[in-house]
Design a protein around this motif. Structure first.
Motif, PDB file in Angstrom:
ATOM      1  N   HIS A 180       8.392   0.904   9.082  1.00  4.06           N
ATOM      2  CA  HIS A 180       8.188   1.664   7.853  1.00  4.06           C
ATOM      3  C   HIS A 180       9.447   1.614   6.989  1.00  4.06           C
ATOM      4  O   HIS A 180       9.363   1.452   5.755  1.00  4.06           O
ATOM      5  N   GLN A 181      10.616   1.732   7.616  1.00  2.00           N
ATOM      6  CA  GLN A 181      11.868   1.655   6.864  1.00  2.00           C
ATOM      7  C   GLN A 181      12.043   0.279   6.222  1.00  2.00           C
ATOM      8  O   GLN A 181      12.475   0.179   5.072  1.00  2.00           O
ATOM      9  N   GLU A 182      11.689  -0.793   6.945  1.00  2.00           N
ATOM     10  CA  GLU A 182      11.757  -2.149   6.370  1.00  2.00           C
ATOM     11  C   GLU A 182      10.775  -2.285   5.211  1.00  2.00           C
ATOM     12  O   GLU A 182      11.073  -2.916   4.199  1.00  2.00           O
ATOM     13  N   TRP A 183       9.578  -1.712   5.372  1.00  2.00           N
ATOM     14  CA  TRP A 183       8.572  -1.743   4.305  1.00  2.00           C
ATOM     15  C   TRP A 183       9.127  -1.067   3.051  1.00  2.00           C
ATOM     16  O   TRP A 183       9.046  -1.621   1.947  1.00  2.00           O
ATOM     17  N   LEU A 184       9.702   0.121   3.221  1.00  2.00           N
ATOM     18  CA  LEU A 184      10.249   0.848   2.078  1.00  2.00           C
ATOM     19  C   LEU A 184      11.387   0.067   1.420  1.00  2.00           C
ATOM     20  O   LEU A 184      11.474   0.018   0.187  1.00  2.00           O
ATOM     21  N   ARG A 185      12.261  -0.561   2.214  1.00  2.00           N
ATOM     22  CA  ARG A 185      13.340  -1.376   1.649  1.00  2.00           C
ATOM     23  C   ARG A 185      12.765  -2.517   0.811  1.00  2.00           C
ATOM     24  O   ARG A 185      13.262  -2.813  -0.273  1.00  2.00           O
ATOM     25  N   ALA A 186      11.690  -3.130   1.302  1.00  2.00           N
ATOM     26  CA  ALA A 186      11.055  -4.228   0.555  1.00  2.00           C
ATOM     27  C   ALA A 186      10.436  -3.711  -0.739  1.00  2.00           C
ATOM     28  O   ALA A 186      10.606  -4.317  -1.807  1.00  2.00           O
ATOM     29  N   VAL A 187       9.733  -2.595  -0.660  1.00  2.00           N
ATOM     30  CA  VAL A 187       9.106  -2.012  -1.855  1.00  2.00           C
ATOM     31  C   VAL A 187      10.159  -1.654  -2.902  1.00  2.00           C
ATOM     32  O   VAL A 187       9.957  -1.865  -4.098  1.00  2.00           O
ATOM     33  N   GLU A 188      11.297  -1.145  -2.443  1.00  2.85           N
ATOM     34  CA  GLU A 188      12.369  -0.733  -3.358  1.00  2.85           C
ATOM     35  C   GLU A 188      13.251  -1.899  -3.807  1.00  2.85           C
ATOM     36  O   GLU A 188      14.199  -1.700  -4.572  1.00  2.85           O
ATOM     37  N   GLY A 189      12.951  -3.123  -3.341  1.00  2.00           N
ATOM     38  CA  GLY A 189      13.736  -4.288  -3.722  1.00  2.00           C
ATOM     39  C   GLY A 189      15.097  -4.358  -3.058  1.00  2.00           C
ATOM     40  O   GLY A 189      16.000  -5.034  -3.544  1.00  2.00           O
ATOM     41  N   LYS A 190      15.255  -3.694  -1.931  1.00  2.00           N
ATOM     42  CA  LYS A 190      16.542  -3.667  -1.233  1.00  2.00           C
ATOM     43  C   LYS A 190      16.660  -4.740  -0.152  1.00  2.00           C
ATOM     44  O   LYS A 190      17.618  -4.749   0.603  1.00  2.00           O
ATOM     45  N   SER A 191      15.667  -5.603  -0.054  1.00  2.95           N
ATOM     46  CA  SER A 191      15.726  -6.742   0.862  1.00  2.95           C
ATOM     47  C   SER A 191      14.950  -7.889   0.228  1.00  2.95           C
ATOM     48  O   SER A 191      14.277  -7.702  -0.791  1.00  2.95           O
ATOM     49  N   ASP A 192      15.020  -9.056   0.844  1.00  2.00           N
ATOM     50  CA  ASP A 192      14.277 -10.206   0.331  1.00  2.00           C
ATOM     51  C   ASP A 192      12.839 -10.242   0.827  1.00  2.00           C
ATOM     52  O   ASP A 192      12.084 -11.138   0.456  1.00  2.00           O
ATOM     53  N   PHE A 193      12.449  -9.296   1.687  1.00  6.00           N
ATOM     54  CA  PHE A 193      11.054  -9.260   2.121  1.00  6.00           C
ATOM     55  C   PHE A 193      10.163  -8.893   0.940  1.00  6.00           C
ATOM     56  O   PHE A 193      10.517  -8.056   0.108  1.00  6.00           O
ATOM     57  N   TYR A 194       8.995  -9.526   0.875  1.00  2.00           N
ATOM     58  CA  TYR A 194       8.006  -9.238  -0.164  1.00  2.00           C
ATOM     59  C   TYR A 194       6.960  -8.315   0.454  1.00  2.00           C
ATOM     60  O   TYR A 194       6.317  -8.684   1.437  1.00  2.00           O
ATOM     61  N   PRO A 195       6.766  -7.114  -0.089  1.00  2.00           N
ATOM     62  CA  PRO A 195       5.811  -6.178   0.507  1.00  2.00           C
ATOM     63  C   PRO A 195       4.370  -6.538   0.125  1.00  2.00           C
ATOM     64  O   PRO A 195       3.916  -6.263  -0.978  1.00  2.00           O
ATOM     65  N   LEU A 196       3.672  -7.149   1.038  1.00  3.27           N
ATOM     66  CA  LEU A 196       2.282  -7.547   0.805  1.00  3.27           C
ATOM     67  C   LEU A 196       1.379  -6.679   1.671  1.00  3.27           C
ATOM     68  O   LEU A 196       1.517  -6.658   2.894  1.00  3.27           O
ATOM     69  N   PHE A 197       0.476  -5.961   1.031  1.00  2.00           N
ATOM     70  CA  PHE A 197      -0.477  -5.120   1.752  1.00  2.00           C
ATOM     71  C   PHE A 197      -1.877  -5.635   1.447  1.00  2.00           C
ATOM     72  O   PHE A 197      -2.207  -5.895   0.288  1.00  2.00           O
ATOM     73  N   ILE A 198      -2.691  -5.770   2.477  1.00  2.00           N
ATOM     74  CA  ILE A 198      -4.079  -6.199   2.303  1.00  2.00           C
ATOM     75  C   ILE A 198      -4.977  -5.101   2.857  1.00  2.00           C
ATOM     76  O   ILE A 198      -4.960  -4.819   4.059  1.00  2.00           O
ATOM     77  N   ALA A 199      -5.736  -4.472   1.967  1.00  3.74           N
ATOM     78  CA  ALA A 199      -6.625  -3.370   2.357  1.00  3.74           C
ATOM     79  C   ALA A 199      -7.800  -3.887   3.188  1.00  3.74           C
ATOM     80  O   ALA A 199      -8.203  -5.047   3.053  1.00  3.74           O
ATOM     81  N   TRP A 200      -8.357  -3.009   3.986  1.00  4.53           N
ATOM     82  CA  TRP A 200      -9.466  -3.416   4.857  1.00  4.53           C
ATOM     83  C   TRP A 200     -10.617  -3.990   4.045  1.00  4.53           C
ATOM     84  O   TRP A 200     -11.262  -4.947   4.457  1.00  4.53           O
ATOM     85  N   HIS A 201     -10.881  -3.424   2.878  1.00  3.25           N
ATOM     86  CA  HIS A 201     -12.048  -3.856   2.099  1.00  3.25           C
ATOM     87  C   HIS A 201     -11.817  -5.175   1.366  1.00  3.25           C
ATOM     88  O   HIS A 201     -12.737  -5.701   0.738  1.00  3.25           O
ATOM     89  N   GLU A 202     -10.609  -5.744   1.476  1.00  6.05           N
ATOM     90  CA  GLU A 202     -10.344  -7.072   0.923  1.00  6.05           C
ATOM     91  C   GLU A 202     -10.698  -8.181   1.910  1.00  6.05           C
ATOM     92  O   GLU A 202     -10.637  -9.354   1.554  1.00  6.05           O
TER      93      GLU A 202
END
Length: 195
Positions: A92-114
């Protein structure tokens, strides 16, 4: 091994050891290693896919070791793929860092209905017409109308009801953890938010 067997193009293998790694021949020069979260050093990786990363015992320590083995180059990639486990955990902390642009990870979320496979057709047109989405959070399956307003079909809701009853032992919270509709749902459903 399963990856290699199901890969759509035949790939010659230099060395294979069940449960540990596959090394493919030139020009591919690929190595698939199945070793969990330990023993990641002593190699240089170009592409790393960490499946179910939120379940790693010590994700932070693993990433600290593993990231040293991947060159900082545009041709490399590190993918952390997972179902959320707990609010506030290392993933979760890595996810938040990605969302906030604090790492090079790209936060990609795919919802169940996709996912196109998450739907069940009705046996008859009458059964489809008789299907009534719930419109209250207190309903057995929650506020399904909110999902319909987001474009979820009744066939998808039919699958969702089946999955709640069969895959999640009738528990909406477990469905939301396993099959979230939003990143917020994934982390809120997976544990108690820390204040």
């Amino acid at each position: 091994q399963l990856y290699h067997e199901r890969f759509p193009v035949p790939l010659p293998v230099d060395h294979a050891r069940q449960g540990h790694f596959l090394q493919f021949s030139v020009p591919n020069r690929s190595l698939i290693r199945v070793s969990g979260e330990r023993a990641v050093t002593s190699f240089t990786y170009q592409i790393v896919h960490c499946s179910e990363a939120a379940m790693y015992h010590d994700l932070g320590a693993f990433l600290a070791m593993m990231m040293q083995t991947v060159p900082s180059d545009p041709s490399t990639a590190v993918i952390l793929e997972t179902t959320a486990d707990q609010y506030g955990d290392e993933f979760h902390q890595e996810w938040l860092r990605a969302v906030e642009g604090k790492s090079d990870f790209y936060p990609l979320f795919i919802a169940w209905h996709e996912h196109s496979e998450y739907q069940i057709p009705f046996d008859t047109p009458e059964a489809r017409l008789a299907f009534t989405p719930g419109d209250d959070d207190g309903d057995r399956y929650g506020n399904e109308m909110a999902l319909v307003e987001k474009g979820v079909t009744v066939e998808q809701l039919n699958w969702r009801r089946w999955a709640i009853d069969n895959n999640c032992q009738g528990a909406m919270a477990e469905f939301n953890r396993q099959y979230p509709a939003t990143p917020e749902d994934a982390f809120l459903a997976s544990g108690t938010p820390m204040l």
